[in-house]
Design a protein around this motif. Sequence first.
Motif, PDB file in Angstrom:
ATOM      1  N   MET A   1     -26.074 -10.119 -30.972  1.00  0.00           N
ATOM      2  CA  MET A   1     -25.421 -10.043 -29.662  1.00  0.00           C
ATOM      3  C   MET A   1     -25.812 -11.232 -28.796  1.00  0.00           C
ATOM      4  O   MET A   1     -24.968 -11.891 -28.192  1.00  0.00           O
ATOM      5  CB  MET A   1     -25.797  -8.736 -28.956  1.00  0.00           C
ATOM      6  CG  MET A   1     -25.180  -7.499 -29.566  1.00  0.00           C
ATOM      7  SD  MET A   1     -25.774  -5.976 -28.799  1.00  0.00           S
ATOM      8  CE  MET A   1     -24.977  -6.109 -27.180  1.00  0.00           C
ATOM      9  N   VAL A   2     -27.107 -11.525 -28.751  1.00  0.00           N
ATOM     10  CA  VAL A   2     -27.599 -12.631 -27.926  1.00  0.00           C
ATOM     11  C   VAL A   2     -27.108 -13.970 -28.471  1.00  0.00           C
ATOM     12  O   VAL A   2     -26.675 -14.841 -27.709  1.00  0.00           O
ATOM     13  CB  VAL A   2     -29.141 -12.576 -27.836  1.00  0.00           C
ATOM     14  CG1 VAL A   2     -29.703 -13.826 -27.189  1.00  0.00           C
ATOM     15  CG2 VAL A   2     -29.562 -11.333 -27.061  1.00  0.00           C
ATOM     16  N   ALA A   3     -27.136 -14.131 -29.770  1.00  0.00           N
ATOM     17  CA  ALA A   3     -26.684 -15.390 -30.383  1.00  0.00           C
ATOM     18  C   ALA A   3     -25.211 -15.656 -30.083  1.00  0.00           C
ATOM     19  O   ALA A   3     -24.827 -16.802 -29.838  1.00  0.00           O
ATOM     20  CB  ALA A   3     -26.917 -15.344 -31.893  1.00  0.00           C
ATOM     21  N   ARG A   4     -24.402 -14.633 -30.060  1.00  0.00           N
ATOM     22  CA  ARG A   4     -22.972 -14.803 -29.798  1.00  0.00           C
ATOM     23  C   ARG A   4     -22.673 -15.200 -28.355  1.00  0.00           C
ATOM     24  O   ARG A   4     -21.560 -15.631 -28.057  1.00  0.00           O
ATOM     25  CB  ARG A   4     -22.211 -13.521 -30.133  1.00  0.00           C
ATOM     26  CG  ARG A   4     -22.093 -13.270 -31.608  1.00  0.00           C
ATOM     27  CD  ARG A   4     -21.149 -12.134 -31.857  1.00  0.00           C
ATOM     28  NE  ARG A   4     -21.071 -11.788 -33.257  1.00  0.00           N
ATOM     29  CZ  ARG A   4     -20.038 -11.168 -33.793  1.00  0.00           C
ATOM     30  NH1 ARG A   4     -18.993 -10.837 -33.052  1.00  0.00           N
ATOM     31  NH2 ARG A   4     -20.041 -10.870 -35.060  1.00  0.00           N
ATOM     32  N   ARG A   5     -23.638 -15.071 -27.491  1.00  0.00           N
ATOM     33  CA  ARG A   5     -23.427 -15.433 -26.088  1.00  0.00           C
ATOM     34  C   ARG A   5     -23.820 -16.877 -25.791  1.00  0.00           C
ATOM     35  O   ARG A   5     -23.718 -17.329 -24.650  1.00  0.00           O
ATOM     36  CB  ARG A   5     -24.204 -14.481 -25.181  1.00  0.00           C
ATOM     37  CG  ARG A   5     -23.638 -13.059 -25.129  1.00  0.00           C
ATOM     38  CD  ARG A   5     -22.325 -12.971 -24.376  1.00  0.00           C
ATOM     39  NE  ARG A   5     -22.422 -13.532 -23.059  1.00  0.00           N
ATOM     40  CZ  ARG A   5     -23.051 -12.947 -22.033  1.00  0.00           C
ATOM     41  NH1 ARG A   5     -23.601 -11.772 -22.165  1.00  0.00           N
ATOM     42  NH2 ARG A   5     -23.111 -13.552 -20.874  1.00  0.00           N
ATOM     43  N   GLY A   6     -24.279 -17.608 -26.782  1.00  0.00           N
ATOM     44  CA  GLY A   6     -24.531 -19.036 -26.629  1.00  0.00           C
ATOM     45  C   GLY A   6     -25.480 -19.409 -25.506  1.00  0.00           C
ATOM     46  O   GLY A   6     -25.198 -20.323 -24.742  1.00  0.00           O
ATOM     47  N   GLY A   7     -26.587 -18.731 -25.383  1.00  0.00           N
ATOM     48  CA  GLY A   7     -27.583 -19.073 -24.375  1.00  0.00           C
ATOM     49  C   GLY A   7     -27.418 -18.350 -23.051  1.00  0.00           C
ATOM     50  O   GLY A   7     -28.233 -18.529 -22.154  1.00  0.00           O
ATOM     51  N   LEU A   8     -26.385 -17.543 -22.903  1.00  0.00           N
ATOM     52  CA  LEU A   8     -26.177 -16.828 -21.641  1.00  0.00           C
ATOM     53  C   LEU A   8     -26.765 -15.425 -21.644  1.00  0.00           C
ATOM     54  O   LEU A   8     -26.646 -14.710 -20.665  1.00  0.00           O
ATOM     55  CB  LEU A   8     -24.685 -16.737 -21.312  1.00  0.00           C
ATOM     56  CG  LEU A   8     -24.033 -18.042 -20.890  1.00  0.00           C
ATOM     57  CD1 LEU A   8     -22.533 -17.835 -20.710  1.00  0.00           C
ATOM     58  CD2 LEU A   8     -24.641 -18.543 -19.593  1.00  0.00           C
ATOM     59  N   ALA A   9     -27.382 -15.025 -22.749  1.00  0.00           N
ATOM     60  CA  ALA A   9     -27.994 -13.702 -22.819  1.00  0.00           C
ATOM     61  C   ALA A   9     -29.418 -13.840 -23.330  1.00  0.00           C
ATOM     62  O   ALA A   9     -29.728 -14.752 -24.104  1.00  0.00           O
ATOM     63  CB  ALA A   9     -27.197 -12.782 -23.726  1.00  0.00           C
ATOM     64  N   ARG A  10     -30.251 -12.931 -22.891  1.00  0.00           N
ATOM     65  CA  ARG A  10     -31.644 -12.926 -23.311  1.00  0.00           C
ATOM     66  C   ARG A  10     -31.983 -11.524 -23.806  1.00  0.00           C
ATOM     67  O   ARG A  10     -31.620 -10.527 -23.192  1.00  0.00           O
ATOM     68  CB  ARG A  10     -32.562 -13.271 -22.150  1.00  0.00           C
ATOM     69  CG  ARG A  10     -34.025 -13.219 -22.558  1.00  0.00           C
ATOM     70  CD  ARG A  10     -34.984 -13.480 -21.421  1.00  0.00           C
ATOM     71  NE  ARG A  10     -34.517 -14.578 -20.593  1.00  0.00           N
ATOM     72  CZ  ARG A  10     -34.777 -14.676 -19.305  1.00  0.00           C
ATOM     73  NH1 ARG A  10     -35.470 -13.749 -18.693  1.00  0.00           N
ATOM     74  NH2 ARG A  10     -34.338 -15.702 -18.611  1.00  0.00           N
ATOM     75  N   LEU A  11     -32.700 -11.456 -24.905  1.00  0.00           N
ATOM     76  CA  LEU A  11     -33.160 -10.195 -25.470  1.00  0.00           C
ATOM     77  C   LEU A  11     -34.634 -10.015 -25.154  1.00  0.00           C
ATOM     78  O   LEU A  11     -35.438 -10.913 -25.391  1.00  0.00           O
ATOM     79  CB  LEU A  11     -32.957 -10.182 -26.987  1.00  0.00           C
ATOM     80  CG  LEU A  11     -33.556  -9.011 -27.759  1.00  0.00           C
ATOM     81  CD1 LEU A  11     -32.920  -7.686 -27.329  1.00  0.00           C
ATOM     82  CD2 LEU A  11     -33.415  -9.234 -29.258  1.00  0.00           C
ATOM     83  N   VAL A  12     -34.968  -8.855 -24.609  1.00  0.00           N
ATOM     84  CA  VAL A  12     -36.358  -8.457 -24.418  1.00  0.00           C
ATOM     85  C   VAL A  12     -36.528  -7.129 -25.125  1.00  0.00           C
ATOM     86  O   VAL A  12     -35.737  -6.206 -24.922  1.00  0.00           O
ATOM     87  CB  VAL A  12     -36.719  -8.317 -22.918  1.00  0.00           C
ATOM     88  CG1 VAL A  12     -38.113  -7.753 -22.753  1.00  0.00           C
ATOM     89  CG2 VAL A  12     -36.598  -9.658 -22.218  1.00  0.00           C
ATOM     90  N   GLU A  13     -37.532  -7.058 -25.980  1.00  0.00           N
ATOM     91  CA  GLU A  13     -37.816  -5.824 -26.703  1.00  0.00           C
ATOM     92  C   GLU A  13     -39.124  -5.237 -26.198  1.00  0.00           C
ATOM     93  O   GLU A  13     -40.129  -5.936 -26.125  1.00  0.00           O
ATOM     94  CB  GLU A  13     -37.880  -6.087 -28.201  1.00  0.00           C
ATOM     95  CG  GLU A  13     -36.550  -6.553 -28.765  1.00  0.00           C
ATOM     96  CD  GLU A  13     -36.573  -6.794 -30.247  1.00  0.00           C
ATOM     97  OE1 GLU A  13     -35.879  -6.077 -30.966  1.00  0.00           O
ATOM     98  OE2 GLU A  13     -37.311  -7.705 -30.665  1.00  0.00           O
ATOM     99  N   LEU A  14     -39.060  -3.961 -25.836  1.00  0.00           N
ATOM    100  CA  LEU A  14     -40.237  -3.264 -25.334  1.00  0.00           C
ATOM    101  C   LEU A  14     -40.591  -2.113 -26.273  1.00  0.00           C
ATOM    102  O   LEU A  14     -39.710  -1.559 -26.942  1.00  0.00           O
ATOM    103  CB  LEU A  14     -39.966  -2.716 -23.926  1.00  0.00           C
ATOM    104  CG  LEU A  14     -39.602  -3.750 -22.864  1.00  0.00           C
ATOM    105  CD1 LEU A  14     -39.266  -3.049 -21.548  1.00  0.00           C
ATOM    106  CD2 LEU A  14     -40.734  -4.745 -22.666  1.00  0.00           C
ATOM    107  N   ALA A  15     -41.852  -1.760 -26.309  1.00  0.00           N
ATOM    108  CA  ALA A  15     -42.321  -0.650 -27.144  1.00  0.00           C
ATOM    109  C   ALA A  15     -41.798   0.653 -26.561  1.00  0.00           C
ATOM    110  O   ALA A  15     -42.402   1.239 -25.662  1.00  0.00           O
ATOM    111  CB  ALA A  15     -43.847  -0.652 -27.227  1.00  0.00           C
ATOM    112  N   ALA A  16     -40.633   1.072 -27.035  1.00  0.00           N
ATOM    113  CA  ALA A  16     -39.969   2.264 -26.517  1.00  0.00           C
ATOM    114  C   ALA A  16     -38.896   2.682 -27.503  1.00  0.00           C
ATOM    115  O   ALA A  16     -38.567   1.946 -28.437  1.00  0.00           O
ATOM    116  CB  ALA A  16     -39.332   1.961 -25.157  1.00  0.00           C
ATOM    117  N   GLY A  17     -38.332   3.860 -27.253  1.00  0.00           N
ATOM    118  CA  GLY A  17     -37.171   4.305 -28.003  1.00  0.00           C
ATOM    119  C   GLY A  17     -35.917   3.728 -27.385  1.00  0.00           C
ATOM    120  O   GLY A  17     -35.957   2.736 -26.645  1.00  0.00           O
TER     121      GLY A  17
END
Length: 80
Positions: free
Chosen positions: A41-57
């Motif tokens: 998903m982030v890659a398809r946005r060409g630098g306009l999206a950022r992924l943050v993953e948190l320890a959660a469900g």
Amino acid sequence: MTSQKALNGDHWADWTAVSCPTLLVRGTRSDELAADHARNMVARRGGLARLVELAAGHVVHHDAPEQFAATVTAFLSEPG
């Protein structure tokens, strides 16, 4: 993701059409959004999206409310 796609359809065109910076928050224990799919998903946005993953469900704001709030606050505080 298969059940979600069947329920709601294919929304890639909608996702890639968004032109503003976007924060995608994913819980590392989510059974609903796979890590590979989130990275795609982030890659398809060409630098306009950022992924943050948190320890959660999947319901990150419930499982890790302080970390979620801090992540969103930091993202919204960035210039531009």
